[in-house]
Design an enzyme around this catalytic site. Structure first.
Site, PDB file in Angstrom:
ATOM      1  CE1 TYR A 133      -3.785  -2.293   0.305  1.00 36.98           C
ATOM      2  CE2 TYR A 133      -4.620  -0.049   0.318  1.00 36.98           C
ATOM      3  CZ  TYR A 133      -4.826  -1.399   0.135  1.00 36.98           C
ATOM      4  OH  TYR A 133      -6.058  -1.845  -0.218  1.00 36.98           O
ATOM      5  CE  LYS A 186       2.671 -15.251  -7.334  1.00 40.34           C
ATOM      6  NZ  LYS A 186       2.100 -16.537  -7.786  1.00 40.34           N
ATOM      7  CG  ASP A 218      -0.974 -17.572  -7.006  1.00 37.46           C
ATOM      8  OD1 ASP A 218      -0.496 -17.860  -5.882  1.00 37.46           O
ATOM      9  OD2 ASP A 218      -0.354 -17.772  -8.063  1.00 37.46           O
ATOM     10  CG  ASP A 242      -8.184  -4.194   0.861  1.00 32.73           C
ATOM     11  OD1 ASP A 242      -9.197  -4.287   1.573  1.00 32.73           O
ATOM     12  OD2 ASP A 242      -8.051  -3.338  -0.025  1.00 32.73           O
ATOM     13  CG  ASP A 246     -13.446  -6.723  -0.168  1.00 41.10           C
ATOM     14  OD1 ASP A 246     -13.386  -6.451   1.043  1.00 41.10           O
ATOM     15  OD2 ASP A 246     -13.790  -5.898  -1.037  1.00 41.10           O
TER      16      ASP A 246
END
Ligand code: ATP
Length: 355
Positions: A133, A186, A218, A242, A246
């Site tokens: 971010y 990752k 992923d 984040d 969701d």
């Protein structure tokens, strides 16, 4: 008696409907648990712009400094006049100012509530101050810039102390649950996230009663869709957290059920994961569940910090009352029902104080 003092910031859109609903339920649960909280109302958002010339008046920030935490309604910063949109939005400012480094987002299914998956009960612990971010990982300015009109460069930051503290948060939480943590990264292409994984594993080594595994982000997206019931606590960097929260929220039910808190070592902010829902604001039909569950989580967090069994009892009663109400298929419109915010709130309180 606890001397807990919590701020109440109603916010915009449906905030003035769902925040008082959540406080009313908290009051009932606190009374039932023979304890109390002092609620301190403070201005924020459009009402604060109108009355005090700022979406987050300095007096609100200094009042929060003296409190143990607060309940934050959603804000509709897109609707603020241009000069107020130019500054960091209220919750962004508060996260930074109070170093609310842990964004804790539970996602679970509820009996009788339609969901895309049959069973899940997990918590995503998202690092909230750095990572991918770019808006929050520099001392001044942002880690995003455009050297030419056709090129944008963005920067991620990963630092050992911040990874260690979010890992400790996740492992401490796991000890109160099913004692399992999954680290999401990752590592095969982003070395910084291998660093994140490795530091989380170092912290894990000191907490042998919690089991640990890890997954690429992923693959994790696929695992959450296929077998969400297998996960307990998930710890990850900012942007991965984040996105995954969701996804987890959507899999387990409506946005109106997605709770969250943002915590530092000292204070925590309860905040529903959804926005201000301007499309339904003022109609009395918003689902207050996420806000109620966020406040329940805040009480539980404060109980843990202060070693206060009555507060813990109040938080548990609140969450249980929401769960039972949903289990009775008492639904607001977002869940396919016709019940108003006020009627839903009365039904939840009736679960705490049956007739
Ligand atoms: P933001 O950018 O602040 O997240 P948004 O418009 O993208 O705003 P929301 O405000 O969360 O997202 O609204 C998305 C949709 O979900 C809207 O249709 C809204 O009415 C609905 N919604 C969000 N929260 C609730 C709630 N508590 N009860 C009922 N519907 C809700």
């Amino acid at each position: 008696m606890t001397s807990l003092r919590l701020g109440v910031l109603k916010g915009d859109g449906i905030g003035p409907e769902i925040v008082p609903a959540a406080i009313a339920v908290a009051e009932a649960a606190l009374r039932k648990a023979s304890t109390s909280v002092e609620w301190v109302p403070l201005p924020v958002g459009l009402a604060a712009i109108r009355d005090h010339g700022s979406a987050l008046p300095p007096a609100t920030v200094s009042a929060l400094e003296g409190l143990d935490g607060w309940v934050m309604g959603p804000h509709d910063s897109a609707a603020y006049p241009a000069e107020h949109r130019a500054v960091l939005n209220p919750s962004g400012f508060l996260r930074k100012h109070f170093d609310l480094y842990a964004n804790i987002r539970p996602a679970r299914t509820f009996r009788n509530v339609p969901a895309r998956v049959t069973h899940a009960d997990l918590v995503i612990v998202r690092e909230n101050t750095e990572g991918f971010y770019a808006d929050r990982n520099t001392f001044e300015g942002t880690g995003e810039f455009m050297p030419t009109a056709d090129v944008a460069i963005t920067m991620g930051v990963f630092s050992r102390p911040r990874i260690e503290r979010i890992a400790r948060e996740a492992f401490t939480l796991a000890r109160t649950r099913r004692r399992h943590v999954t680290i999401v990264h990752k590592a095969n292409v982003l070395r910084a996230t291998a660093f994140f994984r490795d530091i989380c594993r170092e912290v894990a080594a000191g907490i042998p009663d919690v089991t640990v595994d890890d997954a690429h982000v992923d693959a994790m997206a696929a695992h959450l869709v296929r077998r969400p019931g297998d996960f307990d606590v998930i710890v990850t960097e900012n942007m991965f957290g984040d996105i995954l929260s969701d996804l987890a929220g959507e899999l387990t039910g409506s946005l109106g059920l997605a709770a969250s808190i943002n915590a530092s070592n000292r204070v925590a902010m309860a905040q529903a994961a959804h926005g201000s829902a301007p499309d339904i604001a003022g109609r009395g039909i918003a689902n207050p569940s996420a806000m109620m569950l966020s406040v329940a989580w805040l009480l539980d967090w404060a109980a843990e910090r202060h070693g206060d069994a009555r507060l813990r009892d109040a938080g548990a009663r609140m969450a249980m009352a929401v769960e039972r109400t949903l289990g009775l298929e008492i639904f607001t419109a977002d869940l396919g029902g016709h019940v108003t915010t006020a009627a839903f709130t009365r039904a939840v309180i009736a679960q705490i104080f049956p007739e």
